[in-house]
Design a protein around this motif. Structure first.
Motif, short mmCIF file in Angstrom:
data_model
loop_
_atom_site.label_atom_id
_atom_site.label_comp_id
_atom_site.label_asym_id
_atom_site.label_seq_id
_atom_site.Cartn_x
_atom_site.Cartn_y
_atom_site.Cartn_z
N GLN A 74 0.82 -1.22 0.00
CA GLN A 74 0.00 0.00 0.00
C GLN A 74 0.85 1.27 0.00
N GLY A 75 2.14 1.13 -0.34
CA GLY A 75 3.01 2.30 -0.38
C GLY A 75 3.39 2.82 0.98
N LYS A 76 3.28 1.99 2.00
CA LYS A 76 3.63 2.36 3.36
C LYS A 76 4.84 1.54 3.81
N SER A 77 5.30 1.83 5.04
CA SER A 77 6.38 1.04 5.62
C SER A 77 6.15 0.90 7.10
N ILE A 78 6.79 -0.10 7.68
CA ILE A 78 6.64 -0.43 9.10
C ILE A 78 8.02 -0.69 9.67
N THR A 79 8.25 -0.25 10.90
CA THR A 79 9.47 -0.66 11.59
C THR A 79 9.13 -1.33 12.91
N PHE A 80 9.89 -2.38 13.20
CA PHE A 80 9.82 -3.07 14.48
C PHE A 80 11.05 -2.75 15.34
N MET A 81 11.76 -1.66 15.00
CA MET A 81 12.86 -1.24 15.86
C MET A 81 12.35 -1.02 17.28
N ALA A 82 13.17 -1.38 18.27
CA ALA A 82 12.77 -1.15 19.66
C ALA A 82 12.64 0.33 19.96
N LYS A 83 13.48 1.16 19.34
CA LYS A 83 13.44 2.61 19.59
C LYS A 83 13.93 3.31 18.34
N TRP A 84 13.02 3.75 17.49
CA TRP A 84 13.46 4.35 16.22
C TRP A 84 13.76 5.84 16.38
N ARG A 85 13.19 6.49 17.44
CA ARG A 85 13.48 7.90 17.71
C ARG A 85 13.51 8.10 19.21
N TYR A 86 14.53 8.79 19.68
CA TYR A 86 14.77 8.82 21.12
C TYR A 86 13.66 9.46 21.92
N ASP A 87 12.91 10.41 21.31
CA ASP A 87 11.90 11.14 22.05
C ASP A 87 10.48 10.59 21.84
N THR A 114 18.40 -11.63 29.27
CA THR A 114 18.06 -10.35 28.64
C THR A 114 18.52 -10.26 27.20
N TYR A 115 19.67 -10.82 26.86
CA TYR A 115 20.13 -10.73 25.47
C TYR A 115 19.09 -11.26 24.50
N PHE A 116 18.41 -12.33 24.87
CA PHE A 116 17.43 -12.91 23.96
C PHE A 116 16.12 -12.12 23.92
N LEU A 117 15.97 -11.16 24.82
CA LEU A 117 14.83 -10.25 24.80
C LEU A 117 15.20 -8.91 24.18
N ALA A 118 16.50 -8.62 24.13
CA ALA A 118 17.00 -7.33 23.63
C ALA A 118 18.31 -7.58 22.90
N PRO A 119 18.28 -8.00 21.63
CA PRO A 119 19.48 -8.53 20.97
C PRO A 119 20.36 -7.52 20.24
N TYR A 120 19.99 -6.24 20.22
CA TYR A 120 20.76 -5.27 19.44
C TYR A 120 21.17 -4.07 20.30
N ILE A 121 22.12 -3.31 19.79
CA ILE A 121 22.50 -2.06 20.44
C ILE A 121 21.26 -1.20 20.68
N ASN A 122 20.45 -1.05 19.64
CA ASN A 122 19.28 -0.19 19.71
C ASN A 122 18.27 -0.67 20.76
N SER A 123 18.24 -1.96 21.04
CA SER A 123 17.26 -2.51 21.98
C SER A 123 17.30 -1.83 23.33
N TYR A 124 18.49 -1.44 23.75
CA TYR A 124 18.69 -0.91 25.10
C TYR A 124 18.33 0.57 25.20
N LYS A 125 18.12 1.24 24.07
CA LYS A 125 17.66 2.62 24.08
C LYS A 125 16.21 2.72 24.56
N ARG A 126 15.51 1.60 24.51
CA ARG A 126 14.10 1.57 24.89
C ARG A 126 13.89 1.62 26.40
N PHE A 127 14.86 1.15 27.18
CA PHE A 127 14.69 1.04 28.63
C PHE A 127 14.88 2.39 29.30
N GLN A 128 13.83 3.21 29.24
CA GLN A 128 13.87 4.55 29.80
C GLN A 128 12.69 4.74 30.76
N ALA A 129 12.97 5.40 31.89
CA ALA A 129 11.93 5.63 32.90
C ALA A 129 10.79 6.47 32.32
#
Length: 457
Positions: free
Chosen positions: A243-256, A306-321
């Motif tokens: 449909q001319g769209k895109s999807i990301t499953f990144m854990a954190k695609w933008r910090y804010d 935890t590695y198997f729940l968060a396997p990439y560098i980017n995965s850990y950017k998600r763990f924010q209060a």
């Protein structure tokens, strides 16, 4: 309406009738993606329904498909030979969003001995399923997958290095009906096509970020659910692209903006799947002794898995209060600030939700790790403490979720639990994968560094 799941005989008839002309024979790689071959249907029926072959570098490469040096299982010095893809015909199904197409998931076998390749994700989970069965248990799991929808195709985003993608909404849309109506052409197609492919969808909803969505499907036996999880992610991307769209499953695609999670719900049942084993009406919280041990094990070994729940560098950017992503490995009653949440009431719905995982995880590896930890808690007869109450983000007495890939890699490498459950060779394989991810990141210059320091340093 045609049945979504196909027997071999039904596939033969559908091919003869001209309904199906293509069969995708797919394995799931270390990143949780579908890779494999497209067969002309008659050639699949001639021989490939029994087995086909792929290069063994597919389980010794990184997310960019680059062959990674240093693996014991496959290397240039070993010549990167073949392994066998053995179709699991119980997974054979129609792919309703692709014309004339069926798909089957395959087990990965050693080319010489025709045994499950120990480090393949599906084999790792199957081994833990067997450990459950030895004890008379059937694991029932469900994934809640979050993702962001963008009003641009992948090709356009790639041309400008994925800079400033246009989300499908411009404001937070959590549970919003108005905004999700605007996104309904994509989400309705996803729900309908998944349902028609044999994946029972319960609902979709807007999530906390602009353009962020969640798809919820019915719980299932753990291997079936892992298969469905991999197919869901693949289907979402293909349907959006159509449909001319895109999807990301990144854990954190933008910090804010809010990260995208994969909350994993688990419970144990008897082998026939008829009797739930996690409920005890006499317990204060309705939790059986078995469930308490299961949860206590996942808490005790949270760092090691935890590695198997968060396997990439980017995965850990998600763990924010303050973001609904956990920072503390505590359990709670219906409290979304903790890493584990008690959900449901009554015998058939009581379950534990692990909130640590991101949408980027590989379901086979994540489920296997949670099973290993849960069984350890049962076998060690661990006691479960009182549930946490309050804001877990603010309680510095609670154990932290690993903050970096380095921490999680070290915990994995030193895990006696996972070395016993998975085998040394398997753990070493994924430790090497994790270290390569870290190494590749460490030598890169990020946009943040360049923008911050080019003139000012």
């Amino acid at each position: 309406m045609s049945e979504p799941l196909l027997s071999l005989d039904a596939l033969k008839q559908a091919v003869a009738d001209g309904q199906i002309d293509t069969v995708l024979a797919c394995m799931v790689d270390m990143q949780g993606r579908l890779v494999g071959k497209r067969f002309q249907a008659e050639f699949f029926l001639d021989s490939a329904f029994e087995e086909t072959h792929c290069c063994n570098y597919l389980l010794a490469d990184d997310i960019d498909m680059e062959p990674v040096p240093g693996y014991a299982a496959a290397s240039w010095s070993q010549g990167y030979g073949d392994f066998v893809l053995k179709p699991d015909l119980a997974t054979l199904r129609r792919v309703p969003w692709l014309e004339g197409t069926a798909l089957v998931l395959c087990d990965v076998l050693d080319h010489h001995h025709r045994q499950d390749l120990p480090h393949s994700p599906r084999a790792i989970l199957k081994k833990q399923v067997a450990r459950l069965a030895e004890r008379g248990y059937l694991g029932m799991f469900a994934s809640e997958l979050e993702f962001y929808l963008f009003d641009e195709p992948y090709e356009a985003l790639h041309r400008r290095n994925y800079s400033h993608p246009k989300t499908a909404a411009h404001y937070i849309e959590d549970y919003s009906i108005l905004q999700t109506t605007r996104e309904e052409p994509v989400l309705r197609a996803i729900r309908k096509h998944l349902q028609a492919s044999g994946i029972p969808v319960e609902n979709s909803k807007g999530e906390w970020g602009p353009g962020q969505e969640e798809i919820n499907v019915r719980y299932a036996e753990v291997l079936t659910m892992a298969d469905r999880h991999a197919l869901i992610k693949h289907a979402c991307k293909e349907i959006a692209w159509q449909q001319g769209k895109s999807i990301t499953f990144m854990a954190k695609w933008r910090y804010d903006l809010a990260g995208s999670s994969c909350h994993i719900h688990s419970s144990l049942w008897d082998l026939k799947g008829k009797k739930p084993l996690f409920f005890d009406a006499k317990d204060e919280f309705g939790m059986s002794r078995l469930m308490r041990g299961w949860v206590a094990g996942q808490l005790k070994y949270a760092s090691e898995i935890t590695y198997f729940l968060a396997p990439y560098i980017n995965s850990y950017k998600r763990f924010q209060a303050g973001t609904f992503a956990p920072t503390r490995a505590a359990w709670s009653r219906d409290n979304r600030t903790a890493g584990f949440r008690l959900c449901g009431e009554g015998s058939k719905s009581v379950r534990i939700e692990c909130r640590i995982g991101g949408a980027d995880l590989n379901p086979y590896l994540a489920y296997a790790a949670l099973i290993a930890a849960g069984l350890a808690g049962i076998d060690e007869q661990l006691e479960l403490g009182a549930p946490f109450a309050g804001d877990a983000y603010l309680d510095d007495q609670l154990p932290e979720v690993d903050k970096t890939l380095r921490e999680a890699t070290a915990a994995l490498d030193g895990s006696r639990l996972l070395r016993q459950a998975f085998g040394d060779a398997v753990v070493d394989h994924y430790v090497h994968t994790a270290r390569w991810e870290q190494k590749e990141y460490d030598r890169r210059i990020t946009d943040w560094e360049l923008q911050r320091g080019f003139e000012r340093y």
